[in-house]
Design a protein around this motif. Structure first.
Motif, mmCIF file in Angstrom:
data_model
loop_
_atom_site.group_PDB
_atom_site.id
_atom_site.type_symbol
_atom_site.label_atom_id
_atom_site.label_comp_id
_atom_site.label_asym_id
_atom_site.label_seq_id
_atom_site.Cartn_x
_atom_site.Cartn_y
_atom_site.Cartn_z
ATOM 1 N N LEU A 49 -47.805 3.695 29.720
ATOM 2 C CA LEU A 49 -47.732 4.014 31.209
ATOM 3 C C LEU A 49 -46.123 3.650 31.071
ATOM 4 O O LEU A 49 -45.497 4.342 32.164
ATOM 5 C CB LEU A 49 -48.538 2.899 32.162
ATOM 6 N N GLY A 50 -45.538 2.553 30.922
ATOM 7 C CA GLY A 50 -44.274 2.215 30.987
ATOM 8 C C GLY A 50 -43.362 3.359 30.314
ATOM 9 O O GLY A 50 -42.357 3.557 31.013
ATOM 10 N N ILE A 51 -43.541 3.964 29.412
ATOM 11 C CA ILE A 51 -42.796 4.897 28.739
ATOM 12 C C ILE A 51 -42.885 6.271 29.526
ATOM 13 O O ILE A 51 -41.969 6.861 29.707
ATOM 14 C CB ILE A 51 -43.305 5.305 27.221
ATOM 15 N N LEU A 52 -44.141 6.462 30.090
ATOM 16 C CA LEU A 52 -44.438 7.912 30.817
ATOM 17 C C LEU A 52 -43.493 8.093 31.983
ATOM 18 O O LEU A 52 -42.910 9.080 31.987
ATOM 19 C CB LEU A 52 -45.884 7.729 31.304
ATOM 20 N N GLY A 53 -43.078 7.040 32.745
ATOM 21 C CA GLY A 53 -42.139 7.192 33.596
ATOM 22 C C GLY A 53 -40.760 7.443 33.277
ATOM 23 O O GLY A 53 -40.088 8.597 33.830
ATOM 24 N N VAL A 54 -40.324 7.019 32.198
ATOM 25 C CA VAL A 54 -38.916 7.416 31.759
ATOM 26 C C VAL A 54 -39.132 8.905 31.020
ATOM 27 O O VAL A 54 -38.241 9.395 31.316
ATOM 28 C CB VAL A 54 -38.665 6.466 30.223
ATOM 29 N N VAL A 55 -40.124 9.346 30.285
ATOM 30 C CA VAL A 55 -40.243 10.700 29.885
ATOM 31 C C VAL A 55 -40.331 11.590 31.124
ATOM 32 O O VAL A 55 -39.727 12.502 30.728
ATOM 33 C CB VAL A 55 -41.835 10.718 29.076
ATOM 34 N N LEU A 56 -41.089 11.112 32.258
ATOM 35 C CA LEU A 56 -40.986 12.031 33.198
ATOM 36 C C LEU A 56 -39.756 12.346 33.753
ATOM 37 O O LEU A 56 -39.276 13.180 34.250
ATOM 38 C CB LEU A 56 -41.846 11.319 34.232
ATOM 39 N N ALA A 57 -38.698 11.309 33.932
ATOM 40 C CA ALA A 57 -37.349 11.402 34.448
ATOM 41 C C ALA A 57 -36.574 12.223 33.516
ATOM 42 O O ALA A 57 -35.895 12.959 34.032
ATOM 43 C CB ALA A 57 -36.895 9.919 34.514
ATOM 44 N N ALA A 58 -36.788 12.192 32.176
ATOM 45 C CA ALA A 58 -35.912 12.563 31.196
ATOM 46 C C ALA A 58 -36.245 14.106 30.975
ATOM 47 O O ALA A 58 -35.629 14.945 30.404
ATOM 48 C CB ALA A 58 -35.769 11.914 29.976
ATOM 49 N N GLY A 59 -37.535 14.388 30.890
ATOM 50 C CA GLY A 59 -38.176 15.600 30.776
ATOM 51 C C GLY A 59 -38.212 15.896 29.084
ATOM 52 O O GLY A 59 -38.202 16.879 28.730
ATOM 53 N N SER A 60 -38.207 14.725 28.252
ATOM 54 C CA SER A 60 -38.111 14.875 26.722
ATOM 55 C C SER A 60 -38.699 13.520 26.309
ATOM 56 O O SER A 60 -38.617 12.499 26.852
ATOM 57 C CB SER A 60 -36.909 15.045 26.463
ATOM 58 N N LEU A 61 -39.286 13.824 25.043
ATOM 59 C CA LEU A 61 -39.999 12.403 24.370
ATOM 60 C C LEU A 61 -38.855 12.324 23.343
ATOM 61 O O LEU A 61 -39.000 11.312 22.713
ATOM 62 C CB LEU A 61 -41.107 12.970 23.696
ATOM 63 N N ARG A 62 -37.705 12.792 23.345
ATOM 64 C CA ARG A 62 -36.732 12.633 22.121
ATOM 65 C C ARG A 62 -35.650 11.542 22.929
ATOM 66 O O ARG A 62 -35.238 11.602 23.773
ATOM 67 C CB ARG A 62 -35.714 13.944 22.123
ATOM 68 N N LEU A 63 -35.818 10.301 21.805
ATOM 69 C CA LEU A 63 -34.868 9.412 22.401
ATOM 70 C C LEU A 63 -33.325 9.547 22.847
ATOM 71 O O LEU A 63 -32.673 9.019 23.666
ATOM 72 C CB LEU A 63 -34.845 8.012 21.373
ATOM 73 N N GLU A 64 -32.765 10.607 22.056
ATOM 74 C CA GLU A 64 -31.378 11.020 22.337
ATOM 75 C C GLU A 64 -31.192 11.716 23.936
ATOM 76 O O GLU A 64 -30.419 11.502 24.395
ATOM 77 C CB GLU A 64 -30.651 11.981 21.342
ATOM 78 N N ASP A 65 -32.392 12.368 23.914
ATOM 79 C CA ASP A 65 -32.413 13.031 25.364
ATOM 80 C C ASP A 65 -32.285 12.048 26.397
ATOM 81 O O ASP A 65 -31.800 12.393 27.422
ATOM 82 C CB ASP A 65 -33.469 14.232 25.211
ATOM 83 N N ILE A 66 -33.284 11.065 26.384
ATOM 84 C CA ILE A 66 -33.468 10.207 27.255
ATOM 85 C C ILE A 66 -32.086 9.413 27.705
ATOM 86 O O ILE A 66 -31.602 9.234 28.753
ATOM 87 C CB ILE A 66 -34.643 8.866 26.771
ATOM 88 N N ILE A 67 -31.460 9.147 26.366
ATOM 89 C CA ILE A 67 -30.029 8.470 26.693
ATOM 90 C C ILE A 67 -29.089 9.353 27.298
ATOM 91 O O ILE A 67 -28.388 9.060 28.099
ATOM 92 C CB ILE A 67 -29.289 8.079 25.253
ATOM 93 N N ASP A 68 -29.125 10.584 26.838
ATOM 94 C CA ASP A 68 -28.163 11.752 27.460
ATOM 95 C C ASP A 68 -28.407 11.726 28.927
ATOM 96 O O ASP A 68 -27.606 11.939 29.666
ATOM 97 C CB ASP A 68 -28.371 13.043 26.809
ATOM 98 N N GLN A 69 -29.753 11.660 29.530
ATOM 99 C CA GLN A 69 -30.133 11.884 30.948
ATOM 100 C C GLN A 69 -29.567 10.789 31.714
ATOM 101 O O GLN A 69 -28.963 10.973 32.685
ATOM 102 C CB GLN A 69 -31.496 12.143 30.812
#
Lengths: 408, 258
Positions: free
Chosen positions: A182-202
Motif C-alpha cells: 500500500l505504501g508503494i501504491l501511492g508512489v506508483v500512482l503519483a509517478a504513473g510507472s512501476l519503473r524505479l528510474e521513472d519514479i525518480i525522474d518524476q
C-alpha cells in the motif's frame, strides 16, 4: 556478434561483477559501522584495533571485517545430526540469492553521457537491467521469496527455538507485505510507472519529493520495510533474548555468514527503496539538475554521490533505531500491522488518488498555492495518525489484571 | 489421425502410467519404472514440439521447461508435504521464468508475488503448525492415484492437441476484395479475417504495464469488476470470522494469572 554488442556485453558483465563485489564489501563494512554505532550509543569502545595484518598499524579498526570474515571461514562447518540436510543447506543459499537479485533493477544513479569506445557511441545507464518495466514489483517479489530462507531454515533445523522464530517470521512477513504494497501504491500512482528510474525522474522533474506529498505513505512504507527486513524493533524472528538466535540458532560458520549478509542486504535494499521512492533518488535542488537536462560527467557523478549519501543516511537511521526502540510483543506487532498500518495505507492511497485526479481543482480551491496543498496533506496525515493511535492503541488486555497482581 | 497426433497420444498414455506409478501409495515399488516412463513420454512430447528460431532461445526455453515439468512431477509425487511445497515453489519459479522469457514481465513477476510469495508461504506456515508426520495415513498419502493420473493425462493430451493444432502452420483463403494482409503460414484469426498483432512487437515494447492496464480496464473491465466484487465478499467473510472469535480471547485474560 558485432563490435558494439561485444562492448555492451563486456560492460554488462563488468556491472554485475562490480555490484556483487560492492554489495558484499558494503555488507562487511556495514557490520563494522553498526558495531561502531552500537558502541557509540552504549558509551563503550567499539572495534578499533584490527588494522593491516602483521603490522601494528591500527587504522581505526578498518581491518575488522576481514578478521570477521576469516573467523567465519575457518570456523567448523558443523551440521547437527537431527536436521533435514537438503533444506538446511538450501535455506541460506536461497535467502542470499533473493537478497542480491533486487539490485538488478535498482538504479545507482542516472545515465552517463554518451561516450565512444572504439568509434561506437555508447549510452550507459547505471542500472543492471534498464529494460525491466516492473522493477518495483520485482523487488517486492524477491522480498517475498526471501521468506523461504527463513521458514525453511527454521523448519529444517528441527529445533523448537528455530521453529518459533520461523513461525513468527512467516506471520510477520505475510502481515507486513500488505502495508508495504500500500505504501508503494501511492508512489506508483503519483509517478504513473512501476519503473524505479521513472519514479525518480518524476520527482526530479516536479522538484517535490514524495515524502512532502505523501507523509502518510512514507510512514507506512518505512515501518513496513523495517518489519520486512526484520530489524529491531521488529526482529522477533531472531530475538536473541527470547529465542537464542531464532531461525539461525543451528547455523554456524559460512552458512550463518550467508544469513547475516542477507540480513544486511535487506536493510540496504530497503534504504535504496526509501531513498528512491520518497527522497527523490539522485535529485537534489541546484546540484543535479532536473531529468530533462542533458547529463554531463560532473552531474552524472554528483547524482551517484547524492543517491549513495542519501542511502547512507537512511542506513544510519536504521542503525540508530536499533538502539533507541524496544522490541514489540508479538500481539502488538500484529495489531500494528492490521489495525494501524493497513488502514493508514488505504487512507494514504485515497488521498493520493484524489489529489492525482483532481489536482487543478484542489489547487484552485486552495488559492493556487502548492504550499497550502502540502500543508493540508500533512494536516490530514497527522490527523489520521492521531485517530489510528486513539482507536488502536498498542496495548492489549492479555497482561495480568489488577486482581491477579493482588493475589500474587 | 496424423502421425504427430498418434505420437502425442502414446506420449500422453506413457505420462499417465508413469504418473500413476510415481504417485505415493505407501510402497516404493515401481517408482524407477515410473520415472523411466515419464522421461520417455517427455522425450516423445519434446520430439514433436515446434522448433524455436535461435539456439540460445531454444536452450533457455528447454532448460526452463525441464525445470518446470520436473518440479511439477516432484511436487505431486513426493511424500513429505514440505518438500512438495518447495518443489511447487520451484514449479512457479520455472513458470515465471517462462513468462519472462516470452516478454510477459508483469505476469512473470506477479506469479512470484502472488503464488510463491503469498499463497505458498501461508501454506508452509500451516504445514508447520499442522505437524503432518503425526497424523493418520490417509492424511499424508494421496489416494485415488489412478483417477488423478488419468485426469491429468487426459488434460495434458487435450491441451497439447488443441494448442498444437492452433499453432501448426496453416493457410487461409483470404478475400482479396477486403484488402486484408494474406499470411500463408503465419497466424491468422480466421473469424475476423485480420492479422493477429505481431507478437514480436509486443515483446520488444517497453510499455508492458501500459498495455496491460489498457487491456484490463477497457476490454476486460466487467471481468475485473466481477473479480473485485468476489474478493470483497471474501474480505467481508474474513472480517466476520475475525470478529466472532474476539470475545473468546478477551475472557481468557485474567483467569490464567489468578
Amino acid at each position: 556478434m558485432s563490435h558494439a554488442d561485444l562492448i555492451i556485453f563486456v560492460i554488462m558483465l563488468g556491472k554485475i561483477a562490480l555490484i556483487l563485489f560492492g554489495l558484499l564489501t558494503a555488507a562487511a563494512y556495514l557490520v563494522l559501522l553498526e558495531r561502531w554505532i552500537a558502541a557509540w550509543v552504549q558509551d563503550r569502545i567499539g572495534p578499533n584495533r584490527v588494522g593491516i595484518p602483521l603490522t601494528k598499524i591500527k587504522m581505526f579498526g578498518l581491518g575488522q571485517p576481514l578478521a570477521d570474515g576469516l573467523k567465519f571461514i575457518f570456523k567448523e562447518e558443523y551440521t547437527p545430526a537431527h536436521v533435514d540436510k537438503f533444506l538446511y543447506t538450501l535455506a541460506p543459499i536461497s535467502i542470499l540469492v533473493a537478497a542480491i537479485l533486487p539490485f538488478a533493477v535498482i538504479p545507482f544513479g542516472s545515465m552517463l553521457p554518451t561516450f565512444n569506445v572504439g568509434g561506437e557511441p555508447i549510452t550507459l545507464q547505471l542500472i543492471l537491467a534498464p529494460q525491466i518495466d516492473v522493477g518495483m514489483i520485482f523487488v517486492f517479489a524477491m522480498g517475498s521469496v526471501a521468506v523461504y530462507g527463513v521458514i525453511l531454515g527454521a523448519w529444517a533445523s528441527n529445533n523448537k527455538y528455530s521453529f518459533l522464530g520461523g513461525l513468527r517470521s512467516s506471520a510477520q512477513l505475510i502481515a507486513y507485505e500488505l502495508p508495504l504494497g500500500l505504501g508503494i501504491l501511492g508512489v506508483v500512482l503519483a509517478a504513473g510507472s512501476l519503473r524505479l528510474e521513472d519514479i525518480i525522474d518524476q520527482q526530479a522533474t516536479s522538484g517535490t519529493w514524495n515524502i512532502v506529498m505523501q507523509p502518510l505513505g512514507f510512514l507506512v512504507f518505512v515501518i513496513a520495510s523495517f518489519a520486512e527486513s526484520a530489524r529491531l524493533p521488529f526482529d522477533l524472528p531472531e530475538a536473541e533474548q527470547e529465542l537464542i538466535g531464532g531461525y539461525h540458532t543451528e547455523y554456524s560458520g559460512l552458512r550463518l555468514l550467508l544469513y547475516l549478509i542477507a540480513e544486511f542486504l535487506h536493510m540496504v535494499t530497503a534504504s535504496f527503496l526509501i531513498t528512491i521512492l520518497f527522497f527523490g533518488g539522485w535529485h537534489l535542488w541546484g546540484i543535479t539538475g532536473s531529468a530533462e537536462d542533458p547529463v554531463t560527467w560532473v552531474t552524472a557523478l554528483l547524482r551517484v554521490i547524492v543517491l549513495l549519501s542519501k542511502v547512507m543516511g537512511v542506513i544510519l537511521f536504521f542503525m540508530l533505531v536499533r538502539w533507541s526502540w524496544p522490541r514489540f510483543r508479538f500481539d502488538q506487532l500484529m495489531s500494528l500491522a492490521w489495525k494501524v498500518m493497513l488502514p493508514l495505507g488505504m487512507v494514504n492511497l485515497v488521498i493520493v488518488a484524489v489529489v492525482a485526479e483532481y489536482e487543478p481543482q484542489v489547487l484552485a480551491a486552495l488559492g493556487g498555492s502548492r504550499t497550502a496543498l502540502v500543508a493540508v496533506l500533512w494536516a490530514l496525515a497527522i490527523l489520521a495518525w492521531l485517530i489510528a493511535g486513539i482507536v488502536a492503541p498498542l496495548s492489549t488486555d492479555n497482561r495480568p489484571r489488577f486482581e491477579a497482581v493482588d493475589r500474587i | 489421425m496424423t502421425q504427430t497426433q498418434s505420437v502425442m497420444l502414446v506420449a500422453t498414455l506413457l505420462a499417465a502410467v508413469g504418473l500413476w506409478l510415481l504417485l505415493p501409495r505407501g510402497e516404493g515399488w515401481g517408482r524407477k519404472l515410473g520415472i523411466l516412463l515419464a522421461l520417455a513420454s517427455l522425450g516423445l512430447f519434446a520430439s514433436r514440439l515446434p522448433r524455436l528460431g535461435s539456439t540460445s532461445a531454444e536452450v533457455i526455453f528447454w532448460f526452463l521447461a525441464a525445470v518446470t515439468v520436473m518440479s511439477a512431477v516432484c511436487a505431486v509425487t513426493l511424500k513429505s508435504p514440505v518438500y512438495c511445497a518447495i518443489w511447487f515453489a520451484m514449479t512457479l519459479l520455472g513458470t515465471s521464468g517462462l513468462f519472462l522469457f516470452q516478454g510477459a514481465q508483469f505476469l512473470g513477476v506477479a506469479t512470484i508475488v502472488v503464488y510463491a510469495g503469498a499463497i505458498l508461504v501461508t501454506f508452509l506456515f500451516v504445514l508447520m503448525l499442522a505437524q503432518p508426520e503425526g497424523h493418520a495415513y490417509y492424511d499424508r498419502v494421496s489416494w485415488e492415484a489412478l483417477v488423478s493420473a488419468c485426469v491429468g493425462a487426459v488434460m495434458i493430451g487435450i491441451l497439447t492437441m488443441v494448442i498444437g493444432d492452433a499453432f501448426a502452420p496453416k493457410s487461409f483463403t483470404v478475400d482479396e476484395t477486403e484488402k486484408y494482409v494474406t499470411l500463408t503460414d503465419g497466424i491468422v484469426d480466421p473469424i475476423a479475417g485480420r492479422e493477429v498483432p505481431q507478437r514480436t512487437d509486443e515483446i520488444l515494447s517497453d510499455r508492458h504495464m501500459d498495455h496491460l492496464g489498457t487491456q484490463l480496464f477497457s476490454r476486460h473491465l466487467i471481468a475485473v469488476e466481477v473479480a473485485g466484487t468476489m474478493l470483497l465478499a471474501a474480505l467481508v467473510g474474513a472480517v466476520s470470522i475475525a470478529i466472532q472469535s474476539k470475545p473468546l480471547a478477551r475472557s481468557a485474560g485474567g483467569a490464567r494469572h489468578g
